[in-house]
Write an enzyme that holds these catalytic residues in place. Sequence first.
Site, PDB file in Angstrom:
ATOM      1  N   SER A  10       0.840  -1.201   0.000  1.00 31.71           N
ATOM      2  CA  SER A  10       0.000   0.000   0.000  1.00 31.71           C
ATOM      3  C   SER A  10       0.869   1.244   0.000  1.00 31.71           C
ATOM      4  CB  SER A  10      -0.860  -0.026   1.270  1.00 31.71           C
ATOM      5  OG  SER A  10      -1.470   1.213   1.479  1.00 31.71           O
ATOM      6  N   TYR A  29      -1.513  -0.640  10.970  1.00 35.16           N
ATOM      7  CA  TYR A  29      -1.851  -1.257   9.681  1.00 35.16           C
ATOM      8  C   TYR A  29      -0.706  -1.071   8.688  1.00 35.16           C
ATOM      9  CZ  TYR A  29      -3.563  -1.516   4.926  1.00 35.16           C
ATOM     10  OH  TYR A  29      -3.667  -1.794   3.586  1.00 35.16           O
ATOM     11  N   LYS A  49       2.217  -3.771   6.697  1.00 31.38           N
ATOM     12  CA  LYS A  49       2.606  -3.839   5.273  1.00 31.38           C
ATOM     13  C   LYS A  49       4.124  -3.689   5.141  1.00 31.38           C
ATOM     14  CE  LYS A  49      -1.495  -4.323   3.494  1.00 31.38           C
ATOM     15  NZ  LYS A  49      -1.901  -5.613   2.968  1.00 31.38           N
TER      16      LYS A  49
HETATM   17  P1  NAD Z   1     -11.157  -6.467   1.639  1.00 25.86           P
HETATM   18  O1  NAD Z   1     -11.337  -6.408   3.110  1.00 25.86           O
HETATM   19  O2  NAD Z   1     -12.339  -6.234   0.771  1.00 25.86           O
HETATM   20  O3  NAD Z   1     -10.496  -7.871   1.222  1.00 25.86           O
HETATM   21  C1  NAD Z   1      -9.633  -8.572   2.066  1.00 25.86           C
HETATM   22  C2  NAD Z   1     -10.151 -10.000   2.162  1.00 25.86           C
HETATM   23  O4  NAD Z   1      -9.278 -10.758   3.001  1.00 25.86           O
HETATM   24  C3  NAD Z   1     -11.543 -10.084   2.776  1.00 25.86           C
HETATM   25  O5  NAD Z   1     -12.376 -10.836   1.902  1.00 25.86           O
HETATM   26  C4  NAD Z   1     -11.323 -10.808   4.104  1.00 25.86           C
HETATM   27  O6  NAD Z   1     -12.428 -11.611   4.449  1.00 25.86           O
HETATM   28  C5  NAD Z   1     -10.076 -11.607   3.811  1.00 25.86           C
HETATM   29  N1  NAD Z   1      -9.262 -11.934   4.998  1.00 25.86           N
HETATM   30  C6  NAD Z   1      -8.795 -11.082   5.947  1.00 25.86           C
HETATM   31  N2  NAD Z   1      -8.065 -11.761   6.866  1.00 25.86           N
HETATM   32  C7  NAD Z   1      -8.061 -13.064   6.475  1.00 25.86           C
HETATM   33  C8  NAD Z   1      -7.496 -14.250   6.995  1.00 25.86           C
HETATM   34  N3  NAD Z   1      -6.814 -14.249   8.157  1.00 25.86           N
HETATM   35  N4  NAD Z   1      -7.676 -15.407   6.337  1.00 25.86           N
HETATM   36  C9  NAD Z   1      -8.383 -15.434   5.180  1.00 25.86           C
HETATM   37  N5  NAD Z   1      -8.974 -14.347   4.644  1.00 25.86           N
HETATM   38  C10 NAD Z   1      -8.801 -13.176   5.278  1.00 25.86           C
HETATM   39  O7  NAD Z   1      -9.992  -5.443   1.266  1.00 25.86           O
HETATM   40  P2  NAD Z   1      -9.477  -4.909  -0.142  1.00 25.86           P
HETATM   41  O8  NAD Z   1      -9.790  -3.468  -0.225  1.00 25.86           O
HETATM   42  O9  NAD Z   1      -9.919  -5.817  -1.213  1.00 25.86           O
HETATM   43  O10 NAD Z   1      -7.911  -5.033   0.095  1.00 25.86           O
HETATM   44  C11 NAD Z   1      -7.176  -6.154  -0.358  1.00 25.86           C
HETATM   45  C12 NAD Z   1      -5.731  -6.000   0.066  1.00 25.86           C
HETATM   46  O11 NAD Z   1      -5.217  -4.798  -0.494  1.00 25.86           O
HETATM   47  C13 NAD Z   1      -5.520  -5.883   1.573  1.00 25.86           C
HETATM   48  O12 NAD Z   1      -4.348  -6.577   1.918  1.00 25.86           O
HETATM   49  C14 NAD Z   1      -5.352  -4.405   1.796  1.00 25.86           C
HETATM   50  O13 NAD Z   1      -4.557  -4.135   2.933  1.00 25.86           O
HETATM   51  C15 NAD Z   1      -4.644  -3.986   0.525  1.00 25.86           C
HETATM   52  N6  NAD Z   1      -4.852  -2.572   0.180  1.00 25.86           N
HETATM   53  C16 NAD Z   1      -6.130  -2.075   0.104  1.00 25.86           C
HETATM   54  C17 NAD Z   1      -6.327  -0.730  -0.206  1.00 25.86           C
HETATM   55  C18 NAD Z   1      -7.712  -0.135  -0.215  1.00 25.86           C
HETATM   56  O14 NAD Z   1      -7.841   1.073  -0.038  1.00 25.86           O
HETATM   57  N7  NAD Z   1      -8.775  -0.923  -0.457  1.00 25.86           N
HETATM   58  C19 NAD Z   1      -5.226   0.085  -0.478  1.00 25.86           C
HETATM   59  C20 NAD Z   1      -3.947  -0.470  -0.427  1.00 25.86           C
HETATM   60  C21 NAD Z   1      -3.777  -1.810  -0.083  1.00 25.86           C
HETATM   61  C1  WQD Z   2      -8.956  10.045   0.963  1.00 22.14           C
HETATM   62  C2  WQD Z   2      -9.125  11.552   1.171  1.00 22.14           C
HETATM   63  C3  WQD Z   2      -9.300  12.154   3.491  1.00 22.14           C
HETATM   64  C4  WQD Z   2     -13.126  10.080   4.124  1.00 22.14           C
HETATM   65  C5  WQD Z   2      -6.403   5.094   3.126  1.00 22.14           C
HETATM   66  C6  WQD Z   2      -5.390   4.334   3.920  1.00 22.14           C
HETATM   67  C7  WQD Z   2      -4.364   3.750   3.011  1.00 22.14           C
HETATM   68  C8  WQD Z   2      -4.997   2.943   1.873  1.00 22.14           C
HETATM   69  C9  WQD Z   2      -6.079   3.704   1.174  1.00 22.14           C
HETATM   70  C10 WQD Z   2      -5.067   0.659   2.508  1.00 22.14           C
HETATM   71  C11 WQD Z   2      -8.290  12.105   2.334  1.00 22.14           C
HETATM   72  C12 WQD Z   2     -10.588  12.462   2.756  1.00 22.14           C
HETATM   73  C13 WQD Z   2     -11.956  10.603   3.586  1.00 22.14           C
HETATM   74  C14 WQD Z   2     -14.179  10.971   4.490  1.00 22.14           C
HETATM   75  C15 WQD Z   2     -12.820  12.816   3.734  1.00 22.14           C
HETATM   76  N1  WQD Z   2      -5.643   1.760   2.364  1.00 22.14           N
HETATM   77  N2  WQD Z   2     -11.816  11.941   3.384  1.00 22.14           N
HETATM   78  N3  WQD Z   2     -13.971  12.305   4.274  1.00 22.14           N
HETATM   79  O1  WQD Z   2      -6.462   8.182   3.783  1.00 22.14           O
HETATM   80  O2  WQD Z   2      -5.622   8.378   1.380  1.00 22.14           O
HETATM   81  O3  WQD Z   2      -5.766   6.164   2.448  1.00 22.14           O
HETATM   82  O4  WQD Z   2      -6.993   4.210   2.157  1.00 22.14           O
HETATM   83  O5  WQD Z   2      -3.917   0.397   2.341  1.00 22.14           O
HETATM   84  O6  WQD Z   2      -3.567   2.963   3.807  1.00 22.14           O
HETATM   85  O7  WQD Z   2      -4.773   5.213   4.844  1.00 22.14           O
HETATM   86  O8  WQD Z   2      -7.845   7.302   1.827  1.00 22.14           O
HETATM   87  O9  WQD Z   2     -10.242   7.281   1.284  1.00 22.14           O
HETATM   88  O10 WQD Z   2      -9.558   7.442   3.710  1.00 22.14           O
HETATM   89  O11 WQD Z   2      -9.159   9.384   2.201  1.00 22.14           O
HETATM   90  O12 WQD Z   2     -12.706  14.041   3.569  1.00 22.14           O
HETATM   91  O13 WQD Z   2     -15.233  10.573   4.990  1.00 22.14           O
HETATM   92  O14 WQD Z   2     -10.491  11.806   1.507  1.00 22.14           O
HETATM   93  O15 WQD Z   2      -9.015  13.154   4.440  1.00 22.14           O
HETATM   94  O16 WQD Z   2      -7.888  13.394   1.963  1.00 22.14           O
HETATM   95  P1  WQD Z   2      -6.375   7.622   2.437  1.00 22.14           P
HETATM   96  P2  WQD Z   2      -9.285   7.780   2.289  1.00 22.14           P
END
Ligand code: NAD
Ligand code: WQD
Length: 347
Positions: free
Chosen positions: A124, A148, A152
Amino acid sequence: MKVLVTGGAGYIGSHTTLSLLDDGHDVVVLDNLCNSNAESVRRVEEISGRHVEFRRVDLLDAVALDAVFAEFRFDSVIHFAGLKAVGESVEKPLAYYQNNVVGTLNLLHAMERAEVRTLVFSSSATVYGASDRVPLNEHEPLDASNPYGRTKEQIEDILSDLGAADPRWRVALLRYFNPAGAHESGRIGEDPQGTPNNLLPFVAQVAVGRREKVTVFGGDYPTPDGTGIRDYIHVMDLAAGHIAAVGFLNNRSGVFRWNLGTGRGSSVLEVIQAFSEAVGHKVKHEFADRRPGDAAVSYADPAAALADLGWSAHRTLAQMCEDHWRWQRNNPFGYSNDVAVPSLHGK
Ligand code: NAD
Ligand code: WQD
């Protein structure tokens, strides 16, 4: 290829599973459903017309993991499974380290035992911390600022050490920026449980009438309109990035890191405006204080992924909002769509 997708019932995992199937791969989804619904896997089958093997397994259950690796002969693993809520990770750090770090260690041990050493890992942009230096490239120092993000960073370190110790490993660390949107069918999409933490799903729930208004965290940032700027990337572009990474690893061993972002930033107000246009009416918002720990501006330098993988994101913010809205409008309560919505607006 036969690919194991951990977390394949979740938001990014379900979209990537669909892209893998469309690309001709066979997929086994492993998920404990702690933050998802098996209906997503069923719908991926429906859209693709292909079968997906699903195993409800927790990564913390090493015996069950071994059984999956004994049942199937995988060429590679794409590892999405993990907990991802920043605020919750501050309240429950042990649960996050246990689930994400120990869960990944269990997966790596199972892979070693099964002699499967090709892995694409969901990292991430959060590993860069609250850095305001933009565009962010892969050489920026890592400085995650919450538990979190540190899971990562730690997993990236573990995988780097593993690759250094055993050159047979082929590992891609993909640092996603801000995933948004949904598959164009409107059949699969993001289905957060409880109050959404991220901007796009929150805006979508306001648009569909589940919440009253969007709270904009901070209107006094040193940005053109005063609100925070992020690099929103369409989830189908992200999915394509995973296919490209799997293909790259087919030919090379080592540990590789790539940003997956568009290289363009959008402000919170620009997102709300673009979503309002997709819906056909104004999505209400109000201003509040900044959210602690937020950077003013964050967007990727995606040049390395283009150079190495031939991948770039091409979908626009307008497309992300249109696709996200189609999913939300057709599934106001996500995959458990059995509750009546008071009023639905828009096209
Ligand atoms: P999500 O929660 O929709 O998907 C994650 C899945 O993993 C879920 O279906 C959950 O049930 C499963 N899971 C969690 N712990 C588990 C375990 N111990 N065993 C088996 N299954 C398990 O999230 P997402 O948005 O699809 O994110 C996917 C990956 O990408 C995550 O690792 C997240 O940290 C990373 N990521 C997400 C974002 C974002 O903003 N969505 C941004 C950057 C990185
Ligand atoms: C985006 C922008 C907020 C919600 C997070 C995690 C990051 C990654 C992606 C997993 C910012 C603003 C948000 C709201 C708002 N996830 N905001 N009102 O913070 O860039 O990243 O998600 O890996 O680790 O930190 O994403 O969608 O929370 O925020 O004004 O209700 O929207 O301040 O500027 P962020 P976000």
